[in-house]
Motif scaffolding. Sequence first.
Motif, PDB file in Angstrom:
ATOM      1  N   GLU A 183      37.540  38.704  34.689  1.00 55.16           N
ATOM      2  CA  GLU A 183      37.420  40.037  34.038  1.00 55.16           C
ATOM      3  C   GLU A 183      37.497  40.032  32.144  1.00 55.16           C
TER       4      GLU A 183
ATOM      5  N   GLU B 200      28.181  32.956  41.541  1.00 55.08           N
ATOM      6  CA  GLU B 200      27.969  33.788  43.020  1.00 55.08           C
ATOM      7  C   GLU B 200      26.892  34.494  43.356  1.00 55.08           C
TER       8      GLU B 200
ATOM      9  N   ARG C 283      30.453  39.532  36.321  1.00 61.23           N
ATOM     10  CA  ARG C 283      31.523  39.352  35.787  1.00 61.23           C
ATOM     11  C   ARG C 283      31.482  37.471  35.582  1.00 61.23           C
TER      12      ARG C 283
ATOM     13  N   THR D  41      33.670  35.524  35.021  1.00 59.78           N
ATOM     14  CA  THR D  41      34.638  34.982  36.580  1.00 59.78           C
ATOM     15  C   THR D  41      35.534  36.207  37.074  1.00 59.78           C
ATOM     16  N   ASN D  42      36.235  35.552  37.336  1.00 60.24           N
ATOM     17  CA  ASN D  42      37.332  36.992  37.869  1.00 60.24           C
ATOM     18  C   ASN D  42      38.209  37.029  37.204  1.00 60.24           C
TER      19      ASN D  42
ATOM     20  N   THR E  92      30.605  37.180  40.643  1.00 55.82           N
ATOM     21  CA  THR E  92      30.585  36.780  39.844  1.00 55.82           C
ATOM     22  C   THR E  92      29.025  36.468  39.346  1.00 55.82           C
TER      23      THR E  92
ATOM     24  N   LYS F  16      28.810  42.543  43.180  1.00 54.06           N
ATOM     25  CA  LYS F  16      30.293  42.250  43.548  1.00 54.06           C
ATOM     26  C   LYS F  16      30.935  40.713  43.215  1.00 54.06           C
TER      27      LYS F  16
END
Length: 200
Positions: free
Chosen positions: A147, A69, A142, A144-145, A66, A64
């Motif tokens: 992707e 995170e 991932r 970063t967001n 990164t 879910k």
Amino acid sequence: MRISCSPGFPGSMIGSIDLRPTKYNQPPSTTSQISQHVDPELISIPYVTDPNFGSHFDAIKMMKGTYQEEFHQSYDVEFTIDVDQKGYITQFEHTFQLERYLDLIRTQSYRVIQTNWRGQSFHVMTYSYMEEVINPSNVIFRCTNAEDVFVVAELVPFRAGGVVEQADNLYLHFRALISARDDLYPIDYMCQPDFDLNLD
């Protein structure tokens, strides 16, 4: 790509992989002892085009958060995995059995694969045997967001001397990088076989 292996703790080796060139990168090592242990004809990082290779990742769980995170949430690391200010991985270190390092080179398991995945073109940089890279039990983070860069990893219980010490404490084993950012991870650099072995 510089992939080094040198003595660490007593009885172990430390491996380091520089995923990106920087102004601090040294020229390819001229003191490496790798050619004393591996046939020079096998010392390469092959570039392969396989449009269907990316389909292997469809069977692997996408986490879910990164990579950053999820750190200390779903996994821990042995040493450090460096990232830049935006969260893209630049270097990682881990313990390395010498024979595994040599065999990964002999079998040309370090390679760059141009493929398609999620409807776009990616380069996959592999850092393990192929069966470890495409293992459905792996996970994908991932970076970063955006992707556009992903980490393929195996999460394994913490072990000491081959014995599981902390079954609930999962450590990340880096298996591959999936990148659509050739500007960050240049193919010429990734395919340069700079295997820096130091046994002294």
